[in-house]
Design a protein around this motif. Structure first.
Motif, short mmCIF file in Angstrom:
data_model
loop_
_atom_site.label_atom_id
_atom_site.label_comp_id
_atom_site.label_asym_id
_atom_site.label_seq_id
_atom_site.Cartn_x
_atom_site.Cartn_y
_atom_site.Cartn_z
N ALA A 43 0.83 -1.21 0.00
CA ALA A 43 0.00 0.00 0.00
C ALA A 43 0.87 1.26 0.00
O ALA A 43 0.59 2.21 -0.74
CB ALA A 43 -0.95 0.00 1.20
N LEU A 44 1.93 1.26 0.78
CA LEU A 44 2.80 2.44 0.85
C LEU A 44 3.58 2.62 -0.45
O LEU A 44 3.84 3.76 -0.87
CB LEU A 44 3.73 2.35 2.05
CG LEU A 44 3.02 2.47 3.40
CD1 LEU A 44 3.99 2.23 4.55
CD2 LEU A 44 2.31 3.80 3.55
N ALA A 45 3.94 1.54 -1.12
CA ALA A 45 4.58 1.65 -2.44
C ALA A 45 3.62 2.28 -3.44
O ALA A 45 4.02 3.12 -4.26
CB ALA A 45 5.05 0.28 -2.92
N ARG A 46 2.36 1.92 -3.36
CA ARG A 46 1.35 2.53 -4.23
C ARG A 46 1.18 4.00 -3.90
O ARG A 46 1.02 4.84 -4.80
CB ARG A 46 0.03 1.78 -4.11
CG ARG A 46 0.12 0.40 -4.73
CD ARG A 46 -1.15 -0.39 -4.58
NE ARG A 46 -0.96 -1.69 -5.23
CZ ARG A 46 -1.67 -2.75 -5.00
NH1 ARG A 46 -2.67 -2.70 -4.13
NH2 ARG A 46 -1.43 -3.87 -5.63
N VAL A 47 1.20 4.35 -2.62
CA VAL A 47 1.12 5.75 -2.21
C VAL A 47 2.30 6.52 -2.82
O VAL A 47 2.11 7.59 -3.39
CB VAL A 47 1.09 5.89 -0.67
CG1 VAL A 47 1.36 7.33 -0.24
CG2 VAL A 47 -0.24 5.40 -0.12
N ASP A 48 3.51 5.98 -2.70
CA ASP A 48 4.69 6.63 -3.29
C ASP A 48 4.48 6.90 -4.78
O ASP A 48 4.76 7.99 -5.27
CB ASP A 48 5.93 5.76 -3.11
CG ASP A 48 6.63 5.95 -1.78
OD1 ASP A 48 6.55 7.05 -1.20
OD2 ASP A 48 7.28 4.99 -1.33
N ASP A 49 4.01 5.89 -5.49
CA ASP A 49 3.81 6.01 -6.94
C ASP A 49 2.77 7.08 -7.27
O ASP A 49 3.00 7.93 -8.13
CB ASP A 49 3.39 4.66 -7.51
CG ASP A 49 3.20 4.72 -9.01
OD1 ASP A 49 4.14 5.13 -9.73
OD2 ASP A 49 2.09 4.38 -9.48
N LEU A 50 1.64 7.06 -6.59
CA LEU A 50 0.59 8.04 -6.85
C LEU A 50 1.02 9.46 -6.49
O LEU A 50 0.73 10.41 -7.22
CB LEU A 50 -0.69 7.66 -6.11
CG LEU A 50 -1.38 6.38 -6.61
CD1 LEU A 50 -2.50 5.98 -5.67
CD2 LEU A 50 -1.89 6.55 -8.03
N LEU A 51 1.71 9.61 -5.37
CA LEU A 51 2.21 10.93 -5.00
C LEU A 51 3.16 11.46 -6.06
O LEU A 51 3.10 12.64 -6.43
CB LEU A 51 2.88 10.90 -3.63
CG LEU A 51 1.95 10.76 -2.42
CD1 LEU A 51 2.77 10.56 -1.15
CD2 LEU A 51 1.01 11.95 -2.29
N ALA A 52 4.05 10.62 -6.56
CA ALA A 52 4.98 11.03 -7.62
C ALA A 52 4.21 11.47 -8.87
O ALA A 52 4.54 12.49 -9.48
CB ALA A 52 5.96 9.91 -7.94
N GLN A 53 3.18 10.71 -9.24
CA GLN A 53 2.37 11.08 -10.41
C GLN A 53 1.69 12.43 -10.21
O GLN A 53 1.42 13.14 -11.18
CB GLN A 53 1.30 10.02 -10.67
CG GLN A 53 1.83 8.71 -11.21
CD GLN A 53 0.72 7.72 -11.43
OE1 GLN A 53 -0.31 8.05 -12.01
NE2 GLN A 53 0.91 6.50 -10.95
N ALA A 54 1.40 12.78 -8.97
CA ALA A 54 0.73 14.04 -8.67
C ALA A 54 1.70 15.19 -8.42
O ALA A 54 1.28 16.30 -8.13
CB ALA A 54 -0.16 13.85 -7.43
N TRP A 84 9.01 3.85 6.92
CA TRP A 84 8.69 4.48 5.63
C TRP A 84 8.59 6.01 5.73
O TRP A 84 8.98 6.72 4.82
CB TRP A 84 7.38 3.90 5.12
CG TRP A 84 6.89 4.44 3.82
CD1 TRP A 84 7.32 4.07 2.56
CD2 TRP A 84 5.86 5.42 3.62
NE1 TRP A 84 6.61 4.77 1.61
CE2 TRP A 84 5.72 5.61 2.23
CE3 TRP A 84 5.06 6.15 4.49
CZ2 TRP A 84 4.80 6.50 1.70
CZ3 TRP A 84 4.15 7.04 3.96
CH2 TRP A 84 4.02 7.22 2.58
N VAL A 85 8.06 6.53 6.83
CA VAL A 85 7.86 7.98 6.97
C VAL A 85 9.21 8.66 7.19
O VAL A 85 9.95 8.29 8.09
CB VAL A 85 6.91 8.30 8.14
CG1 VAL A 85 6.83 9.80 8.39
CG2 VAL A 85 5.54 7.75 7.87
N PRO A 86 9.54 9.67 6.36
CA PRO A 86 10.81 10.36 6.53
C PRO A 86 10.86 11.10 7.88
O PRO A 86 9.88 11.71 8.30
CB PRO A 86 10.84 11.36 5.38
CG PRO A 86 9.84 10.86 4.38
CD PRO A 86 8.79 10.16 5.19
N ALA A 87 12.00 11.04 8.52
CA ALA A 87 12.18 11.72 9.81
C ALA A 87 11.83 13.20 9.66
O ALA A 87 12.24 13.86 8.70
CB ALA A 87 13.62 11.56 10.29
N GLY A 88 11.04 13.70 10.60
CA GLY A 88 10.66 15.09 10.59
C GLY A 88 9.50 15.43 9.66
O GLY A 88 9.14 16.59 9.52
#
Length: 116
Positions: A43-54, A84-88
């Motif tokens: 699910a998080l890999a899909r989130v990464d992909d969709l965010l990049a597309q946006a 997965w969540v970047p620090a900060g």
């Protein structure tokens, strides 16, 4: 008036909706054949992909809602999430238990993010 852009749209829903600089993602799930760890990673890999597309990224997440089929999976899901969540860059987040569309699904993740 700001335009609304929709991507990966069908009759029922859009995977991405962009209004101004705000990105809304449809709920993302993992492969049902996996356990909670694998489904969360998917699910998080899909989130990464969709965010990049946006034109966005996980560093720009504003709010996340996570639905678990069973709160007993909370710790295992969080282990993947925390890595997965970047620090900060942790977003506002809510997590609850819900009956998901397919009984084999363990997690669904809904993201709202900034872009720019």
């Amino acid at each position: 008036m700001q335009t609304i852009e929709r991507k990966q749209t069908n009759q029922r829903m859009s995977q991405i909706v962009i209004h101004g600089n705000t990105v809304y993602l449809a709920g993302q799930v993992g492969e049902a054949r996996h356990d909670i760890t694998g489904q969360t990673r998917d699910a998080l890999a899909r989130v990464d992909d969709l965010l990049a597309q946006a034109g966005s990224s996980r560093e720009q997440m504003l709010q996340v809602t996570i639905w678990l089929a069973d709160m007993a999976d909370f710790a295992a899901m969080n282990a993947v999430w925390d890595a997965w969540v970047p620090a900060g860059h942790a977003p506002a987040r809510a997590c609850g238990e819900a009956k998901l569309a397919d009984p084999a699904l363990r997690v669904e993740i809904i993201v709202c993010a900034n872009r720019g």
